[in-house]
Design a protein around this motif. Structure first.
Motif, PDB file in Angstrom:
ATOM      1  N   THR A 113     -33.806  52.800  21.700  1.00 12.13           N
ATOM      2  CA  THR A 113     -32.942  51.646  21.833  1.00 12.13           C
ATOM      3  C   THR A 113     -32.432  51.323  20.444  1.00 12.13           C
ATOM      4  N   SER A 114     -31.364  50.549  20.337  1.00 11.08           N
ATOM      5  CA  SER A 114     -30.845  50.242  19.007  1.00 11.08           C
ATOM      6  C   SER A 114     -31.766  49.253  18.295  1.00 11.08           C
ATOM      7  N   PRO A 115     -31.854  49.358  16.964  1.00 12.39           N
ATOM      8  CA  PRO A 115     -32.741  48.468  16.219  1.00 12.39           C
ATOM      9  C   PRO A 115     -32.335  47.008  16.344  1.00 12.39           C
ATOM     10  N   ALA A 116     -33.267  46.141  16.007  1.00 12.31           N
ATOM     11  CA  ALA A 116     -32.977  44.715  16.004  1.00 12.31           C
ATOM     12  C   ALA A 116     -31.859  44.426  15.013  1.00 12.31           C
ATOM     13  N   PRO A 117     -31.033  43.391  15.286  1.00 14.53           N
ATOM     14  CA  PRO A 117     -29.870  43.131  14.439  1.00 14.53           C
ATOM     15  C   PRO A 117     -30.211  42.991  12.966  1.00 14.53           C
ATOM     16  N   ASP A 118     -31.307  42.343  12.633  1.00 12.44           N
ATOM     17  CA  ASP A 118     -31.655  42.131  11.230  1.00 12.44           C
ATOM     18  C   ASP A 118     -32.760  43.058  10.765  1.00 12.44           C
ATOM     19  N   VAL A 162     -47.784  40.358  18.906  1.00 13.69           N
ATOM     20  CA  VAL A 162     -46.652  40.879  18.135  1.00 13.69           C
ATOM     21  C   VAL A 162     -45.348  40.677  18.914  1.00 13.69           C
ATOM     22  N   ALA A 163     -45.398  40.939  20.219  1.00 10.20           N
ATOM     23  CA  ALA A 163     -44.204  40.736  21.055  1.00 10.20           C
ATOM     24  C   ALA A 163     -43.766  39.277  21.021  1.00 10.20           C
ATOM     25  N   GLY A 164     -44.736  38.364  21.116  1.00 10.37           N
ATOM     26  CA  GLY A 164     -44.408  36.946  21.099  1.00 10.37           C
ATOM     27  C   GLY A 164     -43.894  36.463  19.753  1.00 10.37           C
ATOM     28  N   ALA A 165     -44.449  37.008  18.672  1.00  9.12           N
ATOM     29  CA  ALA A 165     -44.085  36.533  17.331  1.00  9.12           C
ATOM     30  C   ALA A 165     -42.804  37.171  16.809  1.00  9.12           C
ATOM     31  N   TYR A 166     -42.553  38.425  17.177  1.00  9.20           N
ATOM     32  CA  TYR A 166     -41.445  39.167  16.563  1.00  9.20           C
ATOM     33  C   TYR A 166     -40.372  39.629  17.538  1.00  9.20           C
ATOM     34  N   GLY A 167     -40.658  39.636  18.849  1.00 12.27           N
ATOM     35  CA  GLY A 167     -39.635  40.035  19.820  1.00 12.27           C
ATOM     36  C   GLY A 167     -39.021  41.387  19.497  1.00 12.27           C
ATOM     37  N   PRO A 168     -37.685  41.465  19.391  1.00 11.48           N
ATOM     38  CA  PRO A 168     -37.017  42.750  19.168  1.00 11.48           C
ATOM     39  C   PRO A 168     -37.230  43.322  17.772  1.00 11.48           C
ATOM     40  N   LYS A 169     -37.896  42.577  16.898  1.00 11.12           N
ATOM     41  CA  LYS A 169     -38.126  43.056  15.525  1.00 11.12           C
ATOM     42  C   LYS A 169     -39.492  43.724  15.375  1.00 11.12           C
ATOM     43  N   ALA A 170     -40.141  44.035  16.511  1.00 10.28           N
ATOM     44  CA  ALA A 170     -41.474  44.642  16.501  1.00 10.28           C
ATOM     45  C   ALA A 170     -41.422  46.117  16.882  1.00 10.28           C
ATOM     46  N   ILE A 171     -42.275  46.908  16.221  1.00  6.53           N
ATOM     47  CA  ILE A 171     -42.520  48.294  16.603  1.00  6.53           C
ATOM     48  C   ILE A 171     -43.993  48.400  16.975  1.00  6.53           C
ATOM     49  N   ALA A 172     -44.280  48.929  18.145  1.00  7.50           N
ATOM     50  CA  ALA A 172     -45.663  49.174  18.565  1.00  7.50           C
ATOM     51  C   ALA A 172     -45.866  50.678  18.684  1.00  7.50           C
ATOM     52  N   CYS A 173     -47.030  51.142  18.227  1.00  6.24           N
ATOM     53  CA  CYS A 173     -47.312  52.572  18.214  1.00  6.24           C
ATOM     54  C   CYS A 173     -48.708  52.825  18.762  1.00  6.24           C
ATOM     55  N   VAL A 174     -48.833  53.720  19.727  1.00 11.93           N
ATOM     56  CA  VAL A 174     -50.122  54.073  20.325  1.00 11.93           C
ATOM     57  C   VAL A 174     -50.473  55.498  19.937  1.00 11.93           C
ATOM     58  N   GLY A 206     -37.902  43.269  23.883  1.00 11.49           N
ATOM     59  CA  GLY A 206     -36.863  43.984  23.139  1.00 11.49           C
ATOM     60  C   GLY A 206     -37.359  44.809  21.982  1.00 11.49           C
ATOM     61  N   GLY A 207     -38.682  44.928  21.815  1.00  9.05           N
ATOM     62  CA  GLY A 207     -39.225  45.733  20.738  1.00  9.05           C
ATOM     63  C   GLY A 207     -39.138  47.219  21.032  1.00  9.05           C
ATOM     64  N   THR A 208     -39.586  48.029  20.071  1.00  8.15           N
ATOM     65  CA  THR A 208     -39.526  49.485  20.165  1.00  8.15           C
ATOM     66  C   THR A 208     -40.942  50.044  20.254  1.00  8.15           C
ATOM     67  N   VAL A 209     -41.146  51.011  21.137  1.00 11.15           N
ATOM     68  CA  VAL A 209     -42.475  51.570  21.390  1.00 11.15           C
ATOM     69  C   VAL A 209     -42.481  53.064  21.080  1.00 11.15           C
ATOM     70  N   ILE A 210     -43.471  53.465  20.270  1.00 14.58           N
ATOM     71  CA  ILE A 210     -43.663  54.867  19.904  1.00 14.58           C
ATOM     72  C   ILE A 210     -45.053  55.285  20.369  1.00 14.58           C
ATOM     73  N   VAL A 211     -45.173  56.443  21.002  1.00 14.34           N
ATOM     74  CA  VAL A 211     -46.468  56.928  21.466  1.00 14.34           C
ATOM     75  C   VAL A 211     -46.663  58.366  21.001  1.00 14.34           C
ATOM     76  N   GLN A 212     -47.875  58.643  20.517  1.00 14.60           N
ATOM     77  CA  GLN A 212     -48.209  60.020  20.192  1.00 14.60           C
ATOM     78  C   GLN A 212     -48.154  60.864  21.454  1.00 14.60           C
ATOM     79  N   ASP A 213     -47.495  62.013  21.360  1.00 17.59           N
ATOM     80  CA  ASP A 213     -47.427  62.938  22.499  1.00 17.59           C
ATOM     81  C   ASP A 213     -48.852  63.231  22.980  1.00 17.59           C
TER      82      ASP A 213
END
Length: 199
Positions: free
Chosen positions: A4-9, A120-132, A151-158
């Motif tokens: 998805t596109s990054p957060a505006p700021d 993190v989702a509550g505090a940062y919304g679309p400005k958060a990256i979560a990684c598993v 609206g955040g971005t999620v990355i997962v190890q294959d």
């Protein structure tokens, strides 16, 4: 997978979850991030609470980032890795204020990736990256949904490259994932995301 596109700021935080096999996974990820990373990194790694932990010292030897156990009511700084202490949930509030709690176990674990990701989702919304990363069980899957729903971005190890694929499989199974990547490629994507809007 498409992003998805990054957060505006730009992004403001990276949250990482791991369990079994996670010390190696975290070491690989953090070693490929630069000291001038413009965001803090919050980490939940399941640790045995019966033993004093040396995870911060171990990881600090593998990365140019500053690494420390998170402190209650501590405010985050860019380029610093904050690790949940054994047997304490790690939460973050708006403005990067960390909170530690010994509230009940979530899916039999404390600290819980789900609670970290949800905060993190509550505090940062679309400005958060979560990684598993690698790990057994399902911790992180509910939190991934929360990050994506805000609206955040999620990355997962294959999962095919994970030492233990339970947590990555559960995260991918949510359908809320932007990137599924081999461990060695995750840091480059994080760097690209957090630096894109800071040129």
């Amino acid at each position: 997978m498409e992003s998805t596109s990054p957060a505006p700021d730009g992004f403001e935080v990276v949250a990482v979850a791991s369990s079994a096999g996670g010390i190696n996974g975290l070491g690989t990820l953090l070693s490929a991030l630069d000291a001038d990373l413009p965001v803090p990194v919050l980490v939940v790694q399941h640790l045995d609470p019966r033993h004093r932990t040396v995870i911060a010292e171990v990881l600090a030897r593998r990365t140019p980032l500053q690494v420390k156990l998170a402190g209650d009511h501590e405010r985050t700084c860019p380029g610093t890795v904050y690790i949940a202490p054994p047997d304490r949930h790690l939460l973050v509030r708006p403005g990067g204020l960390l909170t530690l709690t010994d509230s009940e176990l979530v899916h039999f674990v404390r600290p819980s990736a789900d609670l970290l990701f949800e905060s993190v989702a509550g505090a940062y919304g679309p400005k958060a990256i979560a990684c598993v990363l690698t790990g057994t069980g399902r911790d992180g899957a509910m939190g991934v949904d929360a990050v994506k729903s805000r609206g955040g971005t999620v990355i997962v190890q294959d999962p095919a490259t994970a030492e233990f694929r339970g947590m990555p499989d559960a995260a991918v199974g949510t359908g809320s994932v932007d990137f599924v990547l081999p461990l060695e490629e995750i840091a480059a994507v994080i760097r690209g995301l957090v630096e894109t809007k800071r040129q």
